[in-house]
Write a protein that holds these residues in place. Structure first.
Motif, PDB file in Angstrom:
ATOM      1  N   VAL A  17       8.771   8.028   3.277  1.00  8.70           N
ATOM      2  CA  VAL A  17       7.779   7.273   4.040  1.00  8.70           C
ATOM      3  C   VAL A  17       7.063   8.195   5.023  1.00  8.70           C
ATOM      4  O   VAL A  17       7.575   9.244   5.413  1.00  8.70           O
ATOM      5  CB  VAL A  17       8.406   6.093   4.823  1.00  8.70           C
ATOM      6  N   ILE A  18       5.864   7.795   5.406  1.00  9.11           N
ATOM      7  CA  ILE A  18       5.108   8.452   6.475  1.00  9.11           C
ATOM      8  C   ILE A  18       4.839   7.396   7.534  1.00  9.11           C
ATOM      9  O   ILE A  18       4.443   6.270   7.213  1.00  9.11           O
ATOM     10  CB  ILE A  18       3.782   9.062   5.939  1.00  9.11           C
ATOM     11  N   ARG A  19       5.099   7.742   8.798  1.00  8.36           N
ATOM     12  CA  ARG A  19       4.915   6.784   9.886  1.00  8.36           C
ATOM     13  C   ARG A  19       3.683   7.132  10.707  1.00  8.36           C
ATOM     14  O   ARG A  19       3.280   8.288  10.790  1.00  8.36           O
ATOM     15  CB  ARG A  19       6.134   6.797  10.826  1.00  8.36           C
ATOM     16  N   LEU A  20       3.114   6.121  11.341  1.00 12.31           N
ATOM     17  CA  LEU A  20       2.020   6.347  12.282  1.00 12.31           C
ATOM     18  C   LEU A  20       2.475   7.292  13.380  1.00 12.31           C
ATOM     19  O   LEU A  20       1.724   8.168  13.815  1.00 12.31           O
ATOM     20  CB  LEU A  20       1.561   5.015  12.871  1.00 12.31           C
ATOM     21  N   HIS A  21       3.709   7.155  13.815  1.00 10.36           N
ATOM     22  CA  HIS A  21       4.259   8.016  14.863  1.00 10.36           C
ATOM     23  C   HIS A  21       4.243   9.482  14.436  1.00 10.36           C
ATOM     24  O   HIS A  21       3.996  10.372  15.250  1.00 10.36           O
ATOM     25  CB  HIS A  21       5.679   7.566  15.197  1.00 10.36           C
ATOM     26  N   ASP A  22       4.498   9.743  13.152  1.00 12.40           N
ATOM     27  CA  ASP A  22       4.471  11.125  12.652  1.00 12.40           C
ATOM     28  C   ASP A  22       3.071  11.718  12.775  1.00 12.40           C
ATOM     29  O   ASP A  22       2.910  12.902  13.118  1.00 12.40           O
ATOM     30  CB  ASP A  22       4.902  11.172  11.181  1.00 12.40           C
ATOM     31  N   LEU A  23       2.062  10.898  12.507  1.00 10.24           N
ATOM     32  CA  LEU A  23       0.679  11.364  12.590  1.00 10.24           C
ATOM     33  C   LEU A  23       0.277  11.624  14.034  1.00 10.24           C
ATOM     34  O   LEU A  23      -0.450  12.576  14.327  1.00 10.24           O
ATOM     35  CB  LEU A  23      -0.250  10.330  11.958  1.00 10.24           C
ATOM     36  N   VAL A  24       0.771  10.789  14.939  1.00  9.67           N
ATOM     37  CA  VAL A  24       0.501  10.982  16.368  1.00  9.67           C
ATOM     38  C   VAL A  24       1.161  12.273  16.850  1.00  9.67           C
ATOM     39  O   VAL A  24       0.537  13.091  17.542  1.00  9.67           O
ATOM     40  CB  VAL A  24       1.004   9.781  17.189  1.00  9.67           C
ATOM     41  N   GLN A  25       2.426  12.470  16.480  1.00 13.64           N
ATOM     42  CA  GLN A  25       3.149  13.676  16.901  1.00 13.64           C
ATOM     43  C   GLN A  25       2.499  14.955  16.370  1.00 13.64           C
ATOM     44  O   GLN A  25       2.543  15.996  17.022  1.00 13.64           O
ATOM     45  CB  GLN A  25       4.600  13.609  16.432  1.00 13.64           C
ATOM     46  N   ALA A  28       0.859  -1.193   0.000  1.00 12.50           N
ATOM     47  CA  ALA A  28       0.000   0.000   0.000  1.00 12.50           C
ATOM     48  C   ALA A  28       0.890   1.236   0.000  1.00 12.50           C
ATOM     49  O   ALA A  28       1.920   1.272   0.691  1.00 12.50           O
ATOM     50  CB  ALA A  28      -0.889  -0.009   1.227  1.00 12.50           C
ATOM     51  N   THR A  29       0.513   2.242  -0.764  1.00 13.89           N
ATOM     52  CA  THR A  29       1.298   3.473  -0.859  1.00 13.89           C
ATOM     53  C   THR A  29       0.375   4.684  -0.804  1.00 13.89           C
ATOM     54  O   THR A  29      -0.844   4.562  -0.964  1.00 13.89           O
ATOM     55  CB  THR A  29       2.096   3.535  -2.174  1.00 13.89           C
ATOM     56  N   VAL A  30       0.974   5.842  -0.584  1.00 10.39           N
ATOM     57  CA  VAL A  30       0.217   7.096  -0.611  1.00 10.39           C
ATOM     58  C   VAL A  30       0.976   8.123  -1.437  1.00 10.39           C
ATOM     59  O   VAL A  30       2.195   8.024  -1.610  1.00 10.39           O
ATOM     60  CB  VAL A  30      -0.034   7.673   0.806  1.00 10.39           C
ATOM     61  N   ALA A  31       0.248   9.105  -1.942  1.00  7.29           N
ATOM     62  CA  ALA A  31       0.850  10.224  -2.658  1.00  7.29           C
ATOM     63  C   ALA A  31       1.127  11.355  -1.675  1.00  7.29           C
ATOM     64  O   ALA A  31       0.480  11.438  -0.623  1.00  7.29           O
ATOM     65  CB  ALA A  31      -0.087  10.707  -3.761  1.00  7.29           C
ATOM     66  N   PRO A  32       2.068  12.235  -1.979  1.00  4.50           N
ATOM     67  CA  PRO A  32       2.397  13.312  -1.036  1.00  4.50           C
ATOM     68  C   PRO A  32       1.256  14.287  -0.784  1.00  4.50           C
ATOM     69  O   PRO A  32       1.209  14.930   0.258  1.00  4.50           O
ATOM     70  CB  PRO A  32       3.585  14.014  -1.707  1.00  4.50           C
ATOM     71  N   ASP A  33       0.310  14.391  -1.744  1.00  2.00           N
ATOM     72  CA  ASP A  33      -0.804  15.319  -1.547  1.00  2.00           C
ATOM     73  C   ASP A  33      -2.012  14.653  -0.881  1.00  2.00           C
ATOM     74  O   ASP A  33      -3.060  15.275  -0.714  1.00  2.00           O
ATOM     75  CB  ASP A  33      -1.228  15.957  -2.865  1.00  2.00           C
ATOM     76  N   THR A  34      -1.862  13.401  -0.464  1.00  2.00           N
ATOM     77  CA  THR A  34      -2.931  12.723   0.277  1.00  2.00           C
ATOM     78  C   THR A  34      -3.099  13.385   1.636  1.00  2.00           C
ATOM     79  O   THR A  34      -2.118  13.745   2.290  1.00  2.00           O
ATOM     80  CB  THR A  34      -2.579  11.228   0.495  1.00  2.00           C
ATOM     81  N   LYS A  35      -4.356  13.589   2.075  1.00  2.10           N
ATOM     82  CA  LYS A  35      -4.591  14.121   3.405  1.00  2.10           C
ATOM     83  C   LYS A  35      -3.976  13.163   4.442  1.00  2.10           C
ATOM     84  O   LYS A  35      -4.100  11.950   4.334  1.00  2.10           O
ATOM     85  CB  LYS A  35      -6.085  14.263   3.665  1.00  2.10           C
ATOM     86  N   PHE A  59       3.732   2.182   8.907  1.00  2.00           N
ATOM     87  CA  PHE A  59       4.273   3.170   7.978  1.00  2.00           C
ATOM     88  C   PHE A  59       3.784   2.880   6.565  1.00  2.00           C
ATOM     89  O   PHE A  59       3.320   1.779   6.256  1.00  2.00           O
ATOM     90  CB  PHE A  59       5.798   3.191   8.064  1.00  2.00           C
ATOM     91  N   LEU A  60       3.864   3.909   5.720  1.00  2.00           N
ATOM     92  CA  LEU A  60       3.472   3.777   4.316  1.00  2.00           C
ATOM     93  C   LEU A  60       4.533   4.434   3.436  1.00  2.00           C
ATOM     94  O   LEU A  60       4.987   5.544   3.738  1.00  2.00           O
ATOM     95  CB  LEU A  60       2.131   4.469   4.054  1.00  2.00           C
ATOM     96  N   PRO A  61       4.916   3.792   2.343  1.00  2.00           N
ATOM     97  CA  PRO A  61       5.792   4.463   1.391  1.00  2.00           C
ATOM     98  C   PRO A  61       5.030   5.587   0.685  1.00  2.00           C
ATOM     99  O   PRO A  61       3.841   5.464   0.410  1.00  2.00           O
ATOM    100  CB  PRO A  61       6.165   3.355   0.396  1.00  2.00           C
ATOM    101  N   VAL A  62       5.746   6.658   0.392  1.00  2.00           N
ATOM    102  CA  VAL A  62       5.164   7.785  -0.337  1.00  2.00           C
ATOM    103  C   VAL A  62       5.748   7.764  -1.741  1.00  2.00           C
ATOM    104  O   VAL A  62       6.978   7.759  -1.910  1.00  2.00           O
ATOM    105  CB  VAL A  62       5.486   9.112   0.353  1.00  2.00           C
ATOM    106  N   VAL A  63       4.884   7.726  -2.744  1.00  2.00           N
ATOM    107  CA  VAL A  63       5.354   7.620  -4.130  1.00  2.00           C
ATOM    108  C   VAL A  63       4.739   8.728  -4.987  1.00  2.00           C
ATOM    109  O   VAL A  63       3.690   9.279  -4.666  1.00  2.00           O
ATOM    110  CB  VAL A  63       5.002   6.242  -4.743  1.00  2.00           C
ATOM    111  N   ASP A  64       5.433   9.027  -6.103  1.00  2.00           N
ATOM    112  CA  ASP A  64       4.884   9.987  -7.059  1.00  2.00           C
ATOM    113  C   ASP A  64       4.003   9.260  -8.064  1.00  2.00           C
ATOM    114  O   ASP A  64       3.774   8.048  -7.954  1.00  2.00           O
ATOM    115  CB  ASP A  64       6.009  10.776  -7.733  1.00  2.00           C
TER     116      ASP A  64
END
Length: 334
Positions: A322-330, A285-292, A309-314
């Motif tokens: 990557v974006i981590r769950l910890h980043d969202l918590v912080q 599973a991946t996400v784009a940088p402009d994903t909320k 965590f999720l890889p961020v791809v163009d």
């Protein structure tokens, strides 16, 4: 002093009375509501605003409804009926819609206001506890906010009636919001501050760890390098990349999480002979940088096996980070 059980019982009684008032109103809501929403929507579409008014407890309800309307895409102001008759009526313009709240349906202050304001605006609509009162004759349509009884044990203080009137105001606001196509992006522009604004505005790109801060290895990497990368970056996982995407970024082919390593350990002595391709998860599973960011959070949590965590791809599959769950918590999004 009443016993705690009596206090609790009284609280439950009040909530039951008010809940019943709301349930009863659902079945009674009809043509008056439709006509009011359509008329107000037409006024807004023509460039007008909503002038909301009321006196006493109904005035407090009207203030709240005006605030809800404004924050959900329907420009609105509160007009005090007494002040209106002493100069503030100048705020009313020909394209405006008047929305009137009254429990009695016959307040003298509002009768005077409507007589003076109706010729100045596009139309008037009412939310009245007594839909047959004098005010109804001055309105283009009326929505009934009548209740069988107040929650007040003496049936005096506006309680169930004010709750219902406010709920009807919310219903008008939500119906107008839907007609206008007012969505989350519009809402975010009107709510830039606080936790709500942050949840609506923050994207993955605002929080992600980019190239240089993210472990990236080739599928041929030996397991020792995989373990070292996981230890160095401490992001719950690393990205496996091979070749270049159309964007020129390393092309993502898989990920390896700490869970993948724990499962690979079951191979015992063969573990240290493995390579990244042997243990990686392909097509992750991946996400784009402009994903909320809140949508990325939902992707991590709303699945059979949660991920950290999720890889961020163009657009071409190039790995950005990557974006981590910890980043969202912080960031205060959880």
């Amino acid at each position: 002093m009443p016993k705690s059980s009596e206090i609790l019982s009284e609280g439950q009684r009040v909530l039951s009375v008010e809940a019943e008032a709301l349930r009863g109103a659902v079945d009674r809501l009809g043509d008056g509501f439709v006509r009011a929403v359509e008329g107000i929507h037409e006024a807004l579409r023509d460039g007008g605003k909503i002038v909301v008014t009321g006196v006493g407890k109904s005035g407090i309800v009207a203030r709240k409804v005006a605030a809800t309307l404004t924050s959900t895409g329907s420009p609105a102001v509160f007009l005090h009926p007494t002040e209106a008759l002493h100069g503030d009526l100048g705020i009313v313009r020909p394209k405006d819609a008047l929305l009137v709240f009254s429990h009695s349906g016959g307040s003298e202050e509002l009768i005077g206001l409507l007589a003076a304001a109706k010729p100045l605006c596009s139309g008037a609509w009412g939310v009245f506890g007594n839909p047959e009162g004098a005010l109804s004759r001055q309105c283009d349509a009326v929505i009934s906010s009548a209740v069988p009884a107040e929650a007040c044990p003496h049936n005096l203080a506006p309680t169930a009636s004010s709750t219902l009137a406010m709920a009807i105001g919310d219903a008008v606001a939500m119906a107008l919001q839907k007609l206008a196509g007012f969505g989350p992006d519009h809402f975010a522009r009107f709510h830039p501050g606080g936790t709500l604004g942050k949840r609506l505005r923050t994207t993955v790109g605002d929080l992600m760890h980019g190239e240089g801060e993210t472990g990236m290895l080739s599928p041929d990497a030996v397991i020792d390098d995989v373990v070292l990368a996981l230890t160095k970056y401490r992001q719950s996982g690393i990205c496996i990349v091979e070749g270049k995407a159309a964007s020129g970024r390393p092309r993502l082919t898989g990920v390896i999480t700490e869970g993948d390593i724990r499962r690979a350990l079951s191979r015992k002595e063969k573990f240290f002979q493995l390579r990244a391709a042997d243990v990686m998860t392909r097509k992750p599973a991946t996400v784009a940088p402009d994903t909320k960011a809140v949508d990325a959070l939902a992707m991590m949590e709303n699945r059979e096996s949660q991920i950290g965590f999720l890889p961020v791809v163009d657009e071409s599959g190039g790995c950005l980070g990557v974006i981590r769950l910890h980043d969202l918590v912080q960031a205060g999004l959880v």
